[in-house]
Design a protein around this motif. Structure first.
Motif, PDB file in Angstrom:
ATOM      1  N   LEU A 307       0.818  -1.214   0.000  1.00 24.34           N
ATOM      2  CA  LEU A 307       0.000   0.000   0.000  1.00 24.34           C
ATOM      3  C   LEU A 307       0.852   1.265   0.000  1.00 24.34           C
ATOM      4  CD1 LEU A 307      -2.659  -1.101   2.667  1.00 24.34           C
ATOM      5  CD2 LEU A 307      -2.858  -1.202   0.183  1.00 24.34           C
ATOM      6  N   ASN A 308       2.109   1.134  -0.390  1.00 28.28           N
ATOM      7  CA  ASN A 308       2.997   2.289  -0.361  1.00 28.28           C
ATOM      8  C   ASN A 308       2.656   3.276  -1.479  1.00 28.28           C
ATOM      9  OD1 ASN A 308       3.900   0.009  -1.914  1.00 28.28           O
ATOM     10  ND2 ASN A 308       5.734   1.169  -2.405  1.00 28.28           N
ATOM     11  N   LEU A 309       2.877   4.571  -1.206  1.00 30.60           N
ATOM     12  CA  LEU A 309       2.579   5.635  -2.163  1.00 30.60           C
ATOM     13  C   LEU A 309       3.865   6.408  -2.475  1.00 30.60           C
ATOM     14  CD1 LEU A 309      -0.738   6.942  -0.554  1.00 30.60           C
ATOM     15  CD2 LEU A 309      -0.512   5.389  -2.496  1.00 30.60           C
ATOM     16  N   GLU A 310       3.703   7.541  -3.174  1.00 29.88           N
ATOM     17  CA  GLU A 310       4.856   8.369  -3.492  1.00 29.88           C
ATOM     18  C   GLU A 310       5.444   8.979  -2.214  1.00 29.88           C
ATOM     19  OE1 GLU A 310       3.613  11.266  -6.299  1.00 29.88           O
ATOM     20  OE2 GLU A 310       2.923   9.789  -7.761  1.00 29.88           O
ATOM     21  N   GLU A 311       6.696   9.399  -2.300  1.00 32.82           N
ATOM     22  CA  GLU A 311       7.412   9.885  -1.117  1.00 32.82           C
ATOM     23  C   GLU A 311       6.741  11.115  -0.512  1.00 32.82           C
ATOM     24  OE1 GLU A 311      11.947  11.250   0.155  1.00 32.82           O
ATOM     25  OE2 GLU A 311      11.523  10.517  -1.869  1.00 32.82           O
ATOM     26  N   GLU A 312       6.303  12.052  -1.349  1.00 27.59           N
ATOM     27  CA  GLU A 312       5.659  13.271  -0.842  1.00 27.59           C
ATOM     28  C   GLU A 312       4.371  12.948  -0.094  1.00 27.59           C
ATOM     29  OE1 GLU A 312       5.096  16.348  -3.654  1.00 27.59           O
ATOM     30  OE2 GLU A 312       7.161  16.335  -4.364  1.00 27.59           O
TER      31      GLU A 312
END
Length: 471
Positions: A307-312
């Motif tokens: 479920l990881n997203l972009e760093e920001e």
């Protein structure tokens, strides 16, 4: 390109995504030279059950595999024939279309008596839960005492339908969905080998859309490749997969966490006005709320579940987590779930989401108003005064009187003191009402009783009292 999942099917253990707990056991058994005689591969579809069964068949029959090794060479005649589906020692049986006992006798029992050309004769039974009861009984007989050169691999998506007598004779392996991170790696490799330039954002959207099923992701990627060209733009990809609105979802949850209902509702309407589907956006809010809840419980847990997203956006989510407790996040998630089930407002599709946002942002204010002691005092006083007025007018029955006053009497200690004070007033009012009776002697007697009676006695004798004063 439409058959990417066939062209890029893994040929050895190292190419299989995930399922490390399954691969490690199988590799150790193959390396030791003691494979099991029956395996049960169970789990969701499109996660590698049949693929691992074929790799297992190649590995144990590989002519060039040395002692202590577990990977098939993919160069010997046995490996090539198994990969092409022409090896007579490997029988793949579709139990969904061969459910009867005769099919088991003809396809399995009779062939198991024949000596294999290679080292082992392998029976891969796909969707084994579809077999009939007599077919399971026939299969059980050969599985109880199989020849030393026979290996069974049973694959199923519904293990609960398989008899326990069959399960007890198998080495059971439960397959899991594949993480989005691993799916993206596989899709990136396929894109590179196909010579197609495609952004990671599109690949991540494909991985999320697949729901952890690799075959679905590869099929979806094949559809995108079919659009043509050596470079796929975001606009082209959106023709196949829905647009990703994670950025907007993060912004809305951030505003909700700050109790800014006005801006959250305003942003929601802007998103809907831009043509975003309400149902899809609500699903993104639910998935994002779930990620926040999991990260609140254990940082990094959502990443391990793909479920990881972009760093920001990850940084913004960390700020949201600091503002909310587990109960707050659970409450937000529950309201978004309820909004997804609410189909009452088809004319204003975003209305359930607006209500969910406003309810959460103003819950604390409502609770404070309800818990304010001054409000309780005024409500109690008002209710008792109303009862007093009704007593004077003679238009209340004893049951309602008992219920109203007793509820307020139990509300709080302050309510109790008010009830006592108004109770004395009630007694005085009862006495004054009795003095208005035309019969002077009857009035005097009732007045004396009113003064000497307790509060409970007044409630019990109230109907009788009403009859007398009306006469």
């Amino acid at each position: 390109m439409s058959t990417l999942y066939r062209n890029y099917r893994p040929n050895n253990f190292s190419e299989v995504l995930g399922q490390n707990h399954v691969k490690l056991t199988l590799q150790n058994e193959i390396a030791s030279g003691h494979p099991g005689h029956s395996y049960l591969f169970c789990g969701p579809r499109a996660v590698g059950k049949t693929t691992l069964a074929r790799i297992l068949s190649k590995a144990i029959n590989c002519e060039n595999r040395k002692e202590g090794e577990f990977e098939p060479c993919d160069k010997c005649d046995s490996c090539k024939s198994i990969k092409a589906g022409k090896n007579l020692d490997i029988s793949e049986i579709d139990a969904a279309s061969n459910t009867g006992v005769d099919n088991v006798r003809e396809s399995i029992i009779s062939f198991s008596r024949l000596q294999p050309k290679g080292k082992y004769k392998v029976f891969i039974i796909d969707e084994v839960h579809m077999l009939s009861v007599p077919a399971f009984n026939a299969l059980l007989k050969i599985m109880e005492e199989p020849p030393a050169y026979v290996v069974f691999v049973l694959c199923t998506t519904e293990v609960h339908k398989i008899p326990s007598t069959i399960i007890s004779r198998c080495e059971r392996f439960d397959f899991q969905k594949i993480s989005a991170t691993e799916i993206v790696k596989k899709l990136r490799k396929i894109s590179s080998e196909e010579g197609v330039d495609i952004s990671d954002d599109i690949l991540k959207s494909v991985a999320r859309q697949s729901g952890g099923y690799l075959r679905d992701a590869e099929s979806l990627l094949g559809q995108i490749f079919s659009l043509g060209g050596k470079k796929i733009s975001n606009e082209q990809a959106e023709l196949i997969i829905p647009k990703n609105n994670n950025r907007e979802a993060v912004n809305i949850i951030s505003l909700v966490s700050k109790k800014d209902a006005a801006k959250a509702v305003e942003l929601l309407n802007k998103i809907i006005d831009n043509g975003v589907n309400v149902k899809n956006f609500n699903n993104e809010l639910i998935n994002l709320s779930r990620k926040i809840l999991l990260d609140k419980i254990n940082p990094g847990l959502s990443d391990s579940l793909g479920l990881n997203l972009e760093e920001e956006m990850e940084k913004e989510i960390l700020e949201i987590i600091k503002l909310l407790s587990i109960n707050d996040i659970s409450n937000i998630l529950d309201k978004f779930l309820n909004a997804s089930y609410d189909n009452r407002s088809y004319l204003i599709p975003q209305l359930p989401l607006e209500i969910a946002i406003i309810e959460y942002c103003h819950e604390d204010k409502a609770l404070k108003n309800n818990s304010n002691p001054s409000n309780k005092v005024s409500n109690t006083n008002s209710s008792l005064n109303n009862n007093t007025s009704n007593l004077k007018a003679g238009n209340i029955n004893s049951n309602n009187f008992n219920k109203d006053v007793n509820n307020n009497d139990l509300d709080s200690n302050l309510g109790n003191s008010l009830a006592k004070e108004d109770n004395s007033n009630l007694k005085q009012d009862i006495s004054s009402n009795n003095s208005l009776n035309n019969n002077e002697s009857s009035s005097n007697n009732n007045n004396k009783k009113g003064v000497s009676l307790s509060y409970n006695d007044v409630c019990q004798k109230w109907p009788e009292f009403l009859v007398k004063i009306k006469n």
